[in-house]
Motif scaffolding. Structure first.
Motif, mmCIF file in Angstrom:
data_model
loop_
_atom_site.group_PDB
_atom_site.id
_atom_site.type_symbol
_atom_site.label_atom_id
_atom_site.label_comp_id
_atom_site.label_asym_id
_atom_site.label_seq_id
_atom_site.Cartn_x
_atom_site.Cartn_y
_atom_site.Cartn_z
ATOM 1 N N LYS A 58 0.832 -1.203 0.000
ATOM 2 C CA LYS A 58 0.000 0.000 0.000
ATOM 3 C C LYS A 58 0.865 1.251 0.000
ATOM 4 C CE LYS A 58 -3.967 -2.158 2.142
ATOM 5 N NZ LYS A 58 -4.956 -2.136 3.214
ATOM 6 N N GLU A 59 1.640 1.406 -1.105
ATOM 7 C CA GLU A 59 2.559 2.528 -1.167
ATOM 8 C C GLU A 59 2.866 2.910 -2.607
ATOM 9 O OE1 GLU A 59 5.916 0.996 0.989
ATOM 10 O OE2 GLU A 59 6.323 -0.536 -0.510
ATOM 11 N N CYS A 60 3.158 4.197 -2.806
ATOM 12 C CA CYS A 60 3.634 4.695 -4.089
ATOM 13 C C CYS A 60 5.103 4.315 -4.191
ATOM 14 C CB CYS A 60 3.478 6.210 -4.167
ATOM 15 S SG CYS A 60 1.777 6.791 -4.064
ATOM 16 N N VAL A 61 5.471 3.663 -5.293
ATOM 17 C CA VAL A 61 6.835 3.149 -5.410
ATOM 18 C C VAL A 61 7.592 3.659 -6.627
ATOM 19 C CG1 VAL A 61 6.322 1.055 -4.094
ATOM 20 C CG2 VAL A 61 6.073 1.043 -6.590
ATOM 21 N N ARG A 94 12.209 6.860 -2.068
ATOM 22 C CA ARG A 94 11.620 6.277 -0.870
ATOM 23 C C ARG A 94 10.135 6.102 -1.124
ATOM 24 N NH1 ARG A 94 8.979 7.370 3.659
ATOM 25 N NH2 ARG A 94 8.617 9.572 3.312
ATOM 26 N N ALA A 95 9.627 4.906 -0.875
ATOM 27 C CA ALA A 95 8.197 4.654 -1.056
ATOM 28 C C ALA A 95 7.393 5.536 -0.091
ATOM 29 C CB ALA A 95 7.884 3.181 -0.815
ATOM 30 N N ALA A 126 -0.286 19.928 -7.046
ATOM 31 C CA ALA A 126 0.150 20.161 -5.665
ATOM 32 C C ALA A 126 0.365 18.830 -4.942
ATOM 33 C CB ALA A 126 -0.870 21.019 -4.926
ATOM 34 N N GLU A 127 -0.567 17.869 -5.118
ATOM 35 C CA GLU A 127 -0.412 16.553 -4.487
ATOM 36 C C GLU A 127 0.830 15.843 -5.017
ATOM 37 O OE1 GLU A 127 -5.237 15.916 -3.899
ATOM 38 O OE2 GLU A 127 -4.220 15.055 -5.643
ATOM 39 N N TRP A 128 1.059 15.947 -6.333
ATOM 40 C CA TRP A 128 2.241 15.340 -6.945
ATOM 41 C C TRP A 128 3.513 15.884 -6.283
ATOM 42 C CZ3 TRP A 128 3.091 11.527 -10.489
ATOM 43 C CH2 TRP A 128 4.363 11.438 -11.028
ATOM 44 N N GLN A 129 3.575 17.208 -6.140
ATOM 45 C CA GLN A 129 4.771 17.830 -5.559
ATOM 46 C C GLN A 129 4.976 17.378 -4.111
ATOM 47 O OE1 GLN A 129 6.961 19.354 -7.400
ATOM 48 N NE2 GLN A 129 5.623 19.272 -9.169
ATOM 49 N N ILE A 130 3.901 17.233 -3.355
ATOM 50 C CA ILE A 130 4.005 16.774 -1.967
ATOM 51 C C ILE A 130 4.528 15.339 -1.935
ATOM 52 C CG2 ILE A 130 2.666 16.197 0.101
ATOM 53 C CD1 ILE A 130 0.839 18.662 -0.734
ATOM 54 N N ILE A 131 3.967 14.462 -2.773
ATOM 55 C CA ILE A 131 4.422 13.069 -2.814
ATOM 56 C C ILE A 131 5.902 13.018 -3.214
ATOM 57 C CG2 ILE A 131 4.172 10.819 -3.955
ATOM 58 C CD1 ILE A 131 1.930 11.340 -1.949
ATOM 59 N N LEU A 134 7.894 13.971 -0.191
ATOM 60 C CA LEU A 134 7.912 12.888 0.808
ATOM 61 C C LEU A 134 8.812 11.727 0.350
ATOM 62 C CD1 LEU A 134 4.121 12.822 1.770
ATOM 63 C CD2 LEU A 134 6.017 13.716 3.161
ATOM 64 N N ALA A 135 8.884 11.535 -0.963
ATOM 65 C CA ALA A 135 9.668 10.439 -1.523
ATOM 66 C C ALA A 135 11.151 10.798 -1.690
ATOM 67 C CB ALA A 135 9.097 10.016 -2.876
ATOM 68 N N GLY A 136 11.512 12.026 -1.326
ATOM 69 C CA GLY A 136 12.896 12.459 -1.437
ATOM 70 C C GLY A 136 13.329 12.727 -2.867
ATOM 71 N N MET A 137 12.376 13.065 -3.721
ATOM 72 C CA MET A 137 12.681 13.273 -5.144
ATOM 73 C C MET A 137 12.998 14.737 -5.453
ATOM 74 S SD MET A 137 12.421 10.196 -6.291
ATOM 75 C CE MET A 137 12.273 10.257 -8.072
ATOM 76 N N GLU A 138 12.775 15.635 -4.506
ATOM 77 C CA GLU A 138 13.042 17.062 -4.770
ATOM 78 C C GLU A 138 13.935 17.648 -3.719
ATOM 79 O OE1 GLU A 138 9.295 19.026 -5.352
ATOM 80 O OE2 GLU A 138 9.019 18.019 -7.230
#
Length: 138
Positions: A58-61, A94-95, A126-131, A134-138
């Motif tokens: 149950k995670e975005c990967v 990070r997932a 906005a949700e994309w940027q938050i994810i 959180l995933a350490g992509m930015e």
């Protein structure tokens, strides 16, 4: 460009399975929800999506890209079912789990948080940027 989320059970089809398809990618087939199908009909080449492992994890990967717009699903007997083609772009550093998304007040309106059953869903910029944060992509 728009953003989306694609859910798949990792024991059936995982992000690694999409990666293995290479740049050619493949159909996001087998979707039998009118709402999910309608979301795919709105997609354009170059749109990006979160690849979400449902049931297990149950995670975005990962990040996927739409490489073909809606067309008949080759696994359907009925022409009303359509799909898009996707290719893997890259895994998330990070997932980001569903629990983490639900705990973040900035994501309180995200479809995933409120309707985690929908297999193909929109994601706001906005949700994309938050994810991504959180995933350490930015």
């Amino acid at each position: 460009m728009r953003y989306w989320l694609f859910k798949s059970e990792p024991d059936v089809f995982s992000f690694d399975d999409l990666v293995a398809k290479g740049d050619a990618g493949g159909e996001w087939d087998g979707v039998r929800s009118y709402q999910a199908r309608n979301n795919m009909r709105e997609m354009k080449i170059g749109d990006l999506g979160l690849f979400y492992h449902s049931n297990i994890g149950k995670e975005c990967v990962g990040i996927a890209e739409v490489i073909a717009e809606a067309h008949p699903d080759s696994t359907a007997d009925d022409p009303k079912w359509e799909c898009v083609d996707l290719r893997a772009v890259k895994p998330l550093k990070r997932a980001v789990s569903l629990d983490e998304a639900k705990a973040d007040p900035r994501l309180k309106d995200m479809v995933l948080v409120n309707n985690s059953r929908l297999s193909v869903q929109p994601v706001t910029e906005a949700e994309w940027q938050i994810i991504m944060q959180l995933a350490g992509m930015e």
